[in-house]
Design an enzyme around this catalytic site. Structure first.
Site, mmCIF file in Angstrom:
data_model
loop_
_atom_site.group_PDB
_atom_site.id
_atom_site.type_symbol
_atom_site.label_atom_id
_atom_site.label_comp_id
_atom_site.label_asym_id
_atom_site.label_seq_id
_atom_site.Cartn_x
_atom_site.Cartn_y
_atom_site.Cartn_z
ATOM 1 C CD GLU A 54 6.595 -10.350 -6.730
ATOM 2 O OE1 GLU A 54 7.282 -11.247 -6.237
ATOM 3 O OE2 GLU A 54 6.837 -9.133 -6.658
ATOM 4 N N PRO A 55 0.912 -9.971 -7.350
ATOM 5 C CG PRO A 55 -1.253 -10.431 -8.061
ATOM 6 C CD PRO A 55 0.049 -11.072 -7.786
ATOM 7 N NE ARG A 65 -3.063 1.334 -5.108
ATOM 8 C CZ ARG A 65 -3.748 1.961 -6.055
ATOM 9 N NH1 ARG A 65 -3.466 1.771 -7.315
ATOM 10 N NH2 ARG A 65 -4.704 2.793 -5.716
ATOM 11 N NE ARG A 106 -1.176 4.422 -3.357
ATOM 12 C CZ ARG A 106 -1.668 4.644 -4.543
ATOM 13 N NH1 ARG A 106 -2.853 5.211 -4.690
ATOM 14 N NH2 ARG A 106 -0.997 4.324 -5.615
ATOM 15 C CE1 TYR A 152 4.535 6.362 -3.936
ATOM 16 C CE2 TYR A 152 2.323 5.539 -3.495
ATOM 17 C CZ TYR A 152 3.699 5.411 -3.390
ATOM 18 O OH TYR A 152 4.201 4.342 -2.755
ATOM 19 C CB CYS A 174 1.047 20.808 11.904
ATOM 20 S SG CYS A 174 -0.251 21.387 12.987
ATOM 21 C CE1 TYR A 182 2.514 -1.081 -0.962
ATOM 22 C CE2 TYR A 182 0.940 -1.054 -2.760
ATOM 23 C CZ TYR A 182 2.051 -1.589 -2.160
ATOM 24 O OH TYR A 182 2.702 -2.633 -2.736
#
Ligand code: ASP
Ligand code: MG
Length: 863
Positions: free
Chosen positions: A745-746, A748, A784, A788, A815, A844
C-alpha cells in the site's frame, strides 16, 4: 650549505588528471610555472595521467585475460592523440613508442590469459608516461626550457618486510629522507623538469606504482628527497573544505591546517589530498599548498607547521561511506586475559586492517575501512567462522563513519551539546574518540549520513564566528552551478514553460503531472510477486489523482471515514473489498459505518474487541501488527516499535486469538507498515516473514499486506530503492509461502515525484552572511520541512540556466520561525517575481496544508 646544496631553490608542482586534460588548463599550468620561475625558483612538475585513463587501464587489466577489451586500447590512444593535436604537438613522433608498448603489453596479457602484478604495474605506468611526454613537449615549446625525466630513475621504492607482493608492486612506498642523488639528477636536468607521478622502480629496477591517486604521494616524495621550498598540489577544487561542498553548500574553505589536522582530514575521506602525501612534507617541514588549476588566482589551503593559534576547534565534518563493522559479543569474556589478542590475531591472519574500536562490558565493535579491506567480501565467510570460535560475531554493513575533525576536541565537548541533539533521531552504531584528540567519530546508517553531516555542520561550523580558520564558501569562490550528474531531465524541467505560465496565472499552486503518476503506478504493478496494490490516499486525496490511480487498477487504503466517503463518491461502483480501512484511535462510530459499508476493516488495537465486542461478532477483519521495530527517514515517520502508537504488539496476539475465537471472527488479513522512505529492498520481505509468524499463531489468514514506505530518490545524489532486488526477495518469500495473497500500500512513492509546488519570490533580505529569499507561500502549504526537517530540491524556475552563485534560506510569509522551506541552498541571484519550484511535493503537500495566519494554501492543478 648553500641553497644549491639543499634544493631550497626547487618548488614541486603537482597537477592532477583533470588539470592536464585540456588546453585551457595547460595555459593555466604555464602561467603558474612562469610565475615561479619569475620568482627565481627551479620548478619540478609532477603530473598524473589524463583524467579517466588510469580507470581505463584498470579495466583493460580486468578484461584482457578474456580477450574482451573491445576498443578500450584505441580509446586510450585517441584521448592522447586528441589532446596532443589540440596542443599542436607532433603526436605520432612523441607517442609512437608508448603506443607500441601499450599494445604489446595488452597482447601479452591476452596471450597468457592473466596479468601478473608486474605487468599490471607496467600497464598502469603507461598512463603517466604518455601524458608527461605531451606535457613536457608542450612546456618546452612554450617556455623554451623543460626536461622530461623518467620517475623510475628518481623514485626508488623500498622492499618492506611482511608486505604482500601485490603491495610491493602496486602500492609501493619510497623513503622520505633527503636524497642527494635525486637532487643532483634534477639540478643536472636544468631549471625546469617534467616528470610522472604515481610510478617508480623497485630494488631490481623494475616498474612499480604507488597506488591509486599516488601522484600526490610522488610529488611529496620529490619534495622530501630534494628538500624543496614548497609543495603545491594543483587540483580541480579550490582547497580543503569544512565539509563536502556538494552535500553542504555552506561548507567553508579551510585557510590553514597543521600537518596533523590535514593528515586526519585526508585519512577520513576528503579525496582532495592523498593521505600518504602529508608525512614526507611534514618530516622536512615543507609547506603544502592545495590550489585549483582552473582558478589559479585563489589562494587555496595552506598546510604547514606554523601554529596559527591553538584554539580548540572543530574544522571539518567528514564522512566515509560503506564502512564495515564487526561486532563481537561475549558474556564475561573481557575479564579474561588475552581475549582481544586472540580476536585481533584472526583479523591479522585475514589481512584485515582495523580502524575504529569501541568496547563495553560484553561487546567489542571495530570498523574496517573499505579502502584498505577490499578483499573482505571474498574471505568473509571463513573469517566469521574463525572469529565465531571466540565470540558471537555480527557483520554490520551499509553504515557510514561521520567524523568531527579538529583540534583538542575533548576540551570543547560541552560546546557541542546542542549539536548532539541531532542524534535523538539516529541509530548510532559506534562512537569513537581518537587518542590524538583530533577526531570524534560516529557510525550511523548510510542513508542518514549526509543529513547528519549537514546538521552537525550547521550547529558547529556555520555558527562558529571564527573567520581566521574558515574562508569563503564554494559558491562564493566558484559561483558554480550545482552539479546534477543526471542522465534524464525531470518532468518539470521538460515542462518548464507550461509551469511558468501556470504560476503567472494561478499564484501559489501544486502541479501534478499525470504521466508521472502513471509511471510510478506502473513501477508498483511491475512487482511480480505482489498480487494487489492499494494507494494510501492520505498522501494526496486530489480527485484527479485518485481517478488516475483507479484507471491504473489500484485499490485504496483509507485512514478515516472521510477518505472512504471520498472514494465512494468518486467511484460508486467500486468493489467494496478494494477499499481497506486502516484507522488509528478512531471513534466507535467510524467502525460501525465501515462495517455497514462492507469494506475491509483493520483493527490496530485490542481495545475495540474488548470494549465493543458485539460490533464485531462474526465479522471478517484485518489486523495491523506492530512488527516490533520501525524504520524511516525521521522519528516521526517510524510507525513500528514500542514508541509508536500504531499496531497491535506481538505479545497481545494470543489474547487477540482468544477473543477472535469467542466472537467467531475470521482474521482474513494481516497488515504491517513500519515507516516511510525505506530504501532497504529486503525490508518488505522481513515484514512478510514476521506477518507469516503471526498468521501461524492465528490461523486462517489469507492476505498479508506488507505496507508502504517505498523510498523515493529525494535528490540527485541519492540512490533509488532497488525494486529489482525487492521483487526478487518477495519472490523467494512467495515460493516458500504460496498460500498467501500479498498486498502492498504505497502512498508517497506513487505521488511524490509527480508533484511540484510553485511559489513566487516576494522579498529578499540579507543579514550579514545569511541571505533570505522570501516566497508567497510557506508552511501553510507545505509543512514537511518544518515537521520532519525534509530537504526538498528547490530551484528558481525563472533562472534555471543561471549560475547558483550564493547560498540562501528560502522562507515563507508565515509568522513562525520554523517557516523555512529550504536552508542553506545554492541559488542564483533571485529577484522579486521569480517563480520558485519545490520538487517532489506531490505527497503530503496539499493534504497537510492549513489556513494558518488566514493565508489560503496553494491550490492544485493536474496537467
Ligand atoms: N593516475 C593515477 C590514478 O588515477 C595517479 C593519480 O592520478 O594520482 O590513480
Ligand atoms: Mg587526486
Amino acid at each position: 650549505m648553500s641553497e644549491e646544496d639543499t634544493g631550497r631553490k626547487w618548488i614541486v608542482l603537482k597537477f592532477g588528471g583533470t588539470s592536464v586534460s585540456t588546453v585551457e588548463s595547460w595555459q593555466n599550468i604555464l602561467s603558474v610555472i612562469r610565475e615561479r620561475r619569475g620568482d627565481g625558483y627551479r620548478v619540478c612538475v609532477v603530473h598524473s595521467a589524463l583524467s579517466g585513463i588510469s580507470d581505463m587501464l584498470e579495466e583493460i587489466i580486468e578484461r584482457a585475460p578474456r580477450n574482451n577489451t573491445g576498443d578500450l586500447v584505441e580509446q586510450v590512444k585517441q584521448r592522447h592523440d586528441k589532446l596532443g593535436k589540440a596542443l599542436d604537438l607532433p603526436v605520432d613522433e612523441l607517442l609512437k613508442e608508448d603506443f607500441d608498448e601499450l599494445e604489446h603489453i595488452v597482447r601479452g596479457i591476452e596471450l597468457i590469459g592473466e596479468a601478473s602484478y608486474r605487468v599490471q604495474a607496467r600497464l598502469l605506468a603507461m598512463g603517466e608516461l604518455m601524458a608527461t611526454r605531451l606535457g613536457a613537449a608542450y612546456v618546452r615549446r612554450e617556455l623554451e626550457e623543460g626536461t622530461w625525466i623518467d620517475s623510475r630513475e628518481c623514485i626508488r621504492t623500498s622492499a618492506l618486510k611482511n608486505v604482500s607482493e601485490r603491495s610491493l608492486i602496486l602500492s609501493a612506498v619510497s623513503a622520505t629522507d633527503f636524497d642527494r642523488s635525486v637532487l643532483d639528477r634534477l639540478n643536472e636536468a636544468g631549471n625546469l623538469v617534467v616528470t610522472q607521478g604515481f610510478i617508480g622502480s623497485d630494488e631490481e629496477g623494475k616498474t612499480v606504482v604507488l597506488g591509486r591517486g599516488g601522484s600526490d604521494v610522488s610529488a611529496a616524495y620529490y619534495a622530501a628527497k630534494i628538500g624543496a621550498e614548497r609543495l603545491e598540489i594543483w587540483t580541480d577544487v579550490p582547497g580543503l573544505f569544512s565539509a563536502n561542498p556538494q552535500n553542504v553548500p555552506s561548507a567553508r574553505l579551510l585557510n590553514h591546517l597543521s600537518y596533523k589536522e590535514a593528515q586526519e582530514i585526508a585519512t577520513n575521506g576528503a579525496e582532495v589530498l592523498h593521505p600518504r602525501s602529508i608525512r614526507p612534507a611534514r618530516q622536512h617541514n615543507i609547506p603544502i599548498h592545495v590550489r585549483c588549476t582552473h582558478r589559479p588566482e585563489l589562494s587555496g589551503t595552506v598546510i604547514s607547521d606554523e601554529a596559527s593559534d591553538d584554539e580548540a576547534l572543530v574544522k571539518t565534518i567528514a564522512v566515509r561511506k560503506n564502512v564495515i563493522l564487526i561486532s563481537m559479543e561475549s558474556l564475561g569474556m573481557w575479564q579474561q586475559v588475552g581475549f582481544l589478542a586472540e580476536a585481533f590475531e584472526v583479523f591479522k591472519q585475514y589481512g584485515l586492517s582495523i580502524d575504529l574500536i569501541s568496547t563495553s562490558e560484553s561487546n567489542v565493535t571495530v570498523s574496517l575501512d573499505p579502502g584498505l579491506n577490499s578483499h573482505f567480501h571474498d574471505i568473509r565467510e571463513s573469517f566469521v567462522e574463525d572469529l565465531s570460535v571466540l565470540c558471537r560475531v555480527e557483520v554490520i554493513e551499509s553504515v557510514s563513519a561521520v567524523s568531527l575533525l579538529g583540534r583538542r576536541i575533548r576540551t570543547i565537548l560541552h560546546q557541542l551539546g546542542g549539536a548532539f541533539e541531532v542524534f535523538e533521531e539516529q541509530k548510532v552504531y559506534l562512537v569513537n574518540q581518537a587518542a590524538n584528540d583530533l577526531n570524534f567519530t560516529f557510525v550511523v546508517e548510510n542513508e542518514q549520513a549526509d543529513r547528519l553531516v549537514r546538521q552537525l555542520h550547521d550547529h558547529i561550523i556555520s555558527q562558529s564566528g571564527n573567520q581566521q580558520s574558515f574562508g569563503p564558501t564554494w559558491p562564493e569562490l566558484m559561483g558554480d552551478r550545482e552539479t546534477t550528474g543526471r542522465e534524464q531531465p525531470l518532468w518539470w524541467e521538460e515542462r518548464r514553460g507550461e509551469l511558468l505560465d501556470i504560476a503567472a496565472e494561478s499564484g501559489p499552486c501544486y502541479v501534478y503531472d499525470r504521466e508521472t503518476l502513471k509511471k510510478y503506478a506502473g513501477l508498483i504493478r511491475g512487482i511480480g510477486p505482489v498480487d494487489y496494490a492499494l494507494y494510501a490516499m492520505k498522501a494526496n486525496a486530489n480527485p484527479e489523482v485518485l481517478r488516475t490511480f483507479r484507471e491504473q487498477g489500484l485499490g485504496f487504503e483509507c485512514v478515516s471515514i472521510g477518505e472512504v466517503r471520498r472514494v465512494l463518491d468518486l467511484f460508486p461502483d467500486i468493489d467494496r473489498k478494494e477499499i481497506l480501512f486502516t484507522p488509528n484511535f478512531a471513534p466507535r462510530s467510524e467502525y460501525e459505518e465501515a462495517l455497514d459499508l462492507g469494506i475491509n476493516v483493520t483493527l490496530d488495537n485490542i481495545y475495540p474487541l474488548q470494549q465493543w465486542p458485539e460490533l464485531f461478532r462474526g465479522e471478517e477483519l484485518f489486523l495491523r501488527i506492530d512488527p516490533g521495530h520501525g524504520h524511516g527517514h525521521h522519528k516521526h515517520v517510524k510507525t513500528g516499535g514500542m514508541h509508536s502508537k500504531f499496531g497491535i504488539p506481538r505479545f497481545e496476539i494470543e489474547e487477540v486469538a482468544g477473543l477472535a475465537g469467542e466472537l467467531d471472527l475470521s482474521i482474513k488479513g494481516l497488515h504491517a507498515h513500519i515507516g516511510s522512505g525505506i530504501k532497504d529492498p529486503l525490508s518488505w520481505k522481513q515484514t512478510a516473514i514476521i506477518l507469516h509468524k503471526v498468521a501461524r499463531q492465528l490461523g486462517g489468514v489469507e492476505i498479508l499486506d506488507l505496507g508502504g514506505g517505498f523510498g523515493i530518490r529525494e535528490n540527485d545524489t541519492e540512490a533509488h530503492l532497488d525494486i529489482r532486488e525487492l521483487t526478487q526477495s518477495l519472490a523467494q518469500f512467495r515460493e516458500a509461502h504460496p498460500e498467501y495473497t500479498l498486498w502492498v500500500e504505497p502512498g508517497r512513492f506513487l505521488v511524490a515525484v509527480a508533484g511540484v509546488l510553485l511559489t513566487t519570490v516576494t522579498q529578499l533580505k540579507g543579514k550579514g552572511k545569511v541571505k533570505y529569499v522570501g516566497v508567497d507561500t510557506g508552511m501553510n502549504s507545505f509543512i514537511r520541512p518544518a515537521l520532519y526537517g525534509a530537504r526538498h530540491t528547490i530551484v528558481d524556475l525563472s533562472r534555471l540556466d543561471e549560475p547558483n552563485s550564493q547560498s540562501v534560506n528560502i522562507v515563507g510569509p508565515i509568522c513562525e520561525s520554523g517557516d523555512k522551506l529550504g536552508i542553506d541552498r545554492l541559488f542564483p541571484q533571485a529577484a522579486e517575481g521569480d517563480v520558485v519550484l519545490i520538487a517532489n511535493t506531490g505527497a503530503y503537500g496539499q493534504v497537510m496544508s492549513s489556513h494558518y495566519n488566514l493565508r489560503p494554501p496553494a491550490q492544485e492543478i493536474v496537467i
